[in-house]
Design an enzyme around this catalytic site. Structure first.
Site, PDB file in Angstrom:
ATOM      1  N   PRO A 153      24.596  -0.164  -8.611  1.00  0.00           N
ATOM      2  CA  PRO A 153      26.249   1.006  -8.019  1.00  0.00           C
ATOM      3  C   PRO A 153      26.816   0.380  -7.413  1.00  0.00           C
ATOM      4  CG  PRO A 153      23.923   1.368  -6.171  1.00  0.00           C
ATOM      5  CD  PRO A 153      23.134   0.174  -8.211  1.00  0.00           C
ATOM      6  N   ASN A 154      28.024   1.349  -8.351  1.00  0.00           N
ATOM      7  CA  ASN A 154      29.721   1.187  -7.809  1.00  0.00           C
ATOM      8  C   ASN A 154      30.149   0.056  -8.790  1.00  0.00           C
ATOM      9  OD1 ASN A 154      29.553   3.427  -6.567  1.00  0.00           O
ATOM     10  ND2 ASN A 154      28.276   2.878  -5.197  1.00  0.00           N
ATOM     11  N   ARG A 162      37.365  -1.034  -6.528  1.00  0.00           N
ATOM     12  CA  ARG A 162      36.907  -0.665  -5.209  1.00  0.00           C
ATOM     13  C   ARG A 162      36.971  -1.538  -4.130  1.00  0.00           C
ATOM     14  NH1 ARG A 162      30.666  -0.830  -3.737  1.00  0.00           N
ATOM     15  NH2 ARG A 162      29.994  -2.692  -4.555  1.00  0.00           N
ATOM     16  N   TYR A 215      35.756  -7.341  -2.166  1.00  0.00           N
ATOM     17  CA  TYR A 215      35.124  -7.696  -4.006  1.00  0.00           C
ATOM     18  C   TYR A 215      35.898  -8.125  -5.208  1.00  0.00           C
ATOM     19  CZ  TYR A 215      31.810  -4.432  -1.329  1.00  0.00           C
ATOM     20  OH  TYR A 215      30.787  -3.798  -0.459  1.00  0.00           O
ATOM     21  N   ASN A 254      21.874  -7.827  -9.142  1.00  0.00           N
ATOM     22  CA  ASN A 254      23.149  -7.405  -7.905  1.00  0.00           C
ATOM     23  C   ASN A 254      23.090  -5.881  -7.737  1.00  0.00           C
ATOM     24  OD1 ASN A 254      24.835  -6.510  -6.275  1.00  0.00           O
ATOM     25  ND2 ASN A 254      26.503  -7.838  -6.498  1.00  0.00           N
ATOM     26  N   ALA A 261      24.168  -1.413  -3.021  1.00  0.00           N
ATOM     27  CA  ALA A 261      23.696  -1.118  -1.779  1.00  0.00           C
ATOM     28  C   ALA A 261      22.234  -0.996  -1.972  1.00  0.00           C
ATOM     29  CB  ALA A 261      24.332   0.413  -1.829  1.00  0.00           C
ATOM     30  N   HIS A 295      19.326  -2.678   0.331  1.00  0.00           N
ATOM     31  CA  HIS A 295      19.463  -2.243   1.770  1.00  0.00           C
ATOM     32  C   HIS A 295      17.799  -1.375   2.038  1.00  0.00           C
ATOM     33  CE1 HIS A 295      22.871  -5.102   1.706  1.00  0.00           C
ATOM     34  NE2 HIS A 295      23.445  -3.992   1.660  1.00  0.00           N
ATOM     35  N   ASP A 351       9.529  -3.084  -5.758  1.00  0.00           N
ATOM     36  CA  ASP A 351       8.034  -2.676  -6.806  1.00  0.00           C
ATOM     37  C   ASP A 351       7.806  -3.670  -7.351  1.00  0.00           C
ATOM     38  OD1 ASP A 351       6.690  -2.287  -3.715  1.00  0.00           O
ATOM     39  OD2 ASP A 351       6.478  -0.621  -4.241  1.00  0.00           O
ATOM     40  N   GLU A 369      18.828 -13.147  -6.791  1.00  0.00           N
ATOM     41  CA  GLU A 369      19.954 -11.947  -6.488  1.00  0.00           C
ATOM     42  C   GLU A 369      20.896 -12.644  -5.663  1.00  0.00           C
ATOM     43  OE1 GLU A 369      18.149  -9.692  -2.795  1.00  0.00           O
ATOM     44  OE2 GLU A 369      19.434  -9.707  -1.842  1.00  0.00           O
ATOM     45  N   HIS A 381      24.973 -10.897  -4.710  1.00  0.00           N
ATOM     46  CA  HIS A 381      26.142 -10.737  -4.051  1.00  0.00           C
ATOM     47  C   HIS A 381      27.202 -11.151  -4.327  1.00  0.00           C
ATOM     48  CE1 HIS A 381      22.501  -7.804  -2.620  1.00  0.00           C
ATOM     49  NE2 HIS A 381      21.948  -9.157  -1.936  1.00  0.00           N
ATOM     50  N   LEU A 382      28.376 -10.166  -4.342  1.00  0.00           N
ATOM     51  CA  LEU A 382      29.900 -11.339  -4.802  1.00  0.00           C
ATOM     52  C   LEU A 382      30.348 -11.147  -3.022  1.00  0.00           C
ATOM     53  CD1 LEU A 382      30.741  -8.099  -6.806  1.00  0.00           C
ATOM     54  CD2 LEU A 382      31.202 -10.908  -7.491  1.00  0.00           C
ATOM     55  N   SER A 383      30.168 -10.258  -2.381  1.00  0.00           N
ATOM     56  CA  SER A 383      30.125 -10.953  -0.630  1.00  0.00           C
ATOM     57  C   SER A 383      29.139 -11.152   0.215  1.00  0.00           C
ATOM     58  CB  SER A 383      30.271  -9.329   0.117  1.00  0.00           C
ATOM     59  OG  SER A 383      30.201  -8.224   0.293  1.00  0.00           O
ATOM     60  N   ARG A 433      28.575  -8.814   7.866  1.00  0.00           N
ATOM     61  CA  ARG A 433      29.247  -7.557   7.080  1.00  0.00           C
ATOM     62  C   ARG A 433      28.716  -6.675   8.218  1.00  0.00           C
ATOM     63  NH1 ARG A 433      30.021  -5.709   1.209  1.00  0.00           N
ATOM     64  NH2 ARG A 433      31.149  -4.081   1.997  1.00  0.00           N
ATOM     65  N   ARG A 490      24.324  -4.377   6.473  1.00  0.00           N
ATOM     66  CA  ARG A 490      24.137  -4.453   4.928  1.00  0.00           C
ATOM     67  C   ARG A 490      23.093  -6.213   4.900  1.00  0.00           C
ATOM     68  NH1 ARG A 490      27.715  -2.601   1.490  1.00  0.00           N
ATOM     69  NH2 ARG A 490      29.707  -1.500   2.966  1.00  0.00           N
TER      70      ARG A 490
HETATM   71  C1  DQA Z   1      27.233  -6.124  -3.022  1.00  0.00           C
HETATM   72  C2  DQA Z   1      26.963  -5.575  -1.492  1.00  0.00           C
HETATM   73  C3  DQA Z   1      26.365  -4.377  -0.870  1.00  0.00           C
HETATM   74  O1  DQA Z   1      26.358  -4.257   0.528  1.00  0.00           O
HETATM   75  C4  DQA Z   1      27.327  -3.364  -1.770  1.00  0.00           C
HETATM   76  O2  DQA Z   1      26.678  -2.151  -0.860  1.00  0.00           O
HETATM   77  C5  DQA Z   1      27.336  -3.252  -2.689  1.00  0.00           C
HETATM   78  C6  DQA Z   1      27.624  -4.595  -3.618  1.00  0.00           C
HETATM   79  C7  DQA Z   1      27.728  -7.495  -3.222  1.00  0.00           C
HETATM   80  O3  DQA Z   1      27.997  -7.567  -4.278  1.00  0.00           O
HETATM   81  O4  DQA Z   1      28.990  -7.761  -2.365  1.00  0.00           O
HETATM   82  O5  DQA Z   1      27.643  -2.124  -3.597  1.00  0.00           O
HETATM   83  O6  DQA Z   1      25.638  -6.532  -3.452  1.00  0.00           O
END
Ligand code: DQA
Length: 169
Positions: free
Chosen positions: A24-25, A32, A37, A88, A91, A94, A101, A112, A114-116, A121, A125
């Protein structure tokens, strides 16, 4: 890790497809919270993934969805088609026991990304409920993390089998 043995023993060529799931996002990537990011769009990241996949001899499919159930369906679908997953979960990282599962159920090697850096943070997170169902996690390296994940997949598929690595099952 049972799945690794299957992949190694059944030959790499037909299984060298990797599904990259952006949660998501991530469709808003490039606009954003760019300080967190980065400014690359998702299309640009996916293009780099395709290029790196071609270099490594991996077929890379990219999927972005804002819906938990679609991620779960994609993980299930990948079991028959893919050698590995890069995910990735945004959110969902978390708190989605359902995605965790699904990964545990299919047993595909998953990385897995993550960009950040989720560990520098907010407190919420710093926990990944997904990580225990993955073989590893790359966090905080921006979009490079996805490319490194592909490189790790390529090595672990056995073309460059790491010596001394235990394969259980
Ligand atoms: C994220 C980190 C997550 O905490 C956040 O909700 C994201 C992006 C990252 O790629 O850093 O949407 O997965």
């Amino acid at each position: 890790m049972v799945r690794f043995r299957e992949v190694w023993e059944s030959g790499v060529d037909e299984l060298a497809r990797v599904l990259v799931i952006h949660g998501p996002n991530l469709n808003l990537q490039g606009t954003r919270e760019t300080k967190v990011y980065g400014e690359e769009t998702l299309a640009e990241i996916n293009r780099r993934l395709q290029t790196e996949g071609a270099r490594l001899g991996l077929e890379v499919d990219c999927l972005q969805t804002n819906h938990e159930g679609e991620i779960i369906d994609a993980v299930h679908g990948a079991a028959a088609r893919c050698a590995a997953l890069v995910i990735n979960p945004g959110a969902y990282t978390h708190y989605s026991y359902a995605i965790r599962d699904a990964l545990a159920a299919v047993g595909l090697p998953a990385i897995e990304v993550h960009l950040s850096n989720i560990y520098t943070r907010e407190d919420f997170r710093r926990v990944s409920v997904i990580a225990p169902a993955c073989i590893g996690q790359i966090t905080g390296l921006g979009s490079e993390g996805y490319l490194l994940a592909l490189q790790a997949v390529e090595r672990m598929l056995g073309r460059d089998k790491p010596s001394g690595q235990e394969v259980s099952g």
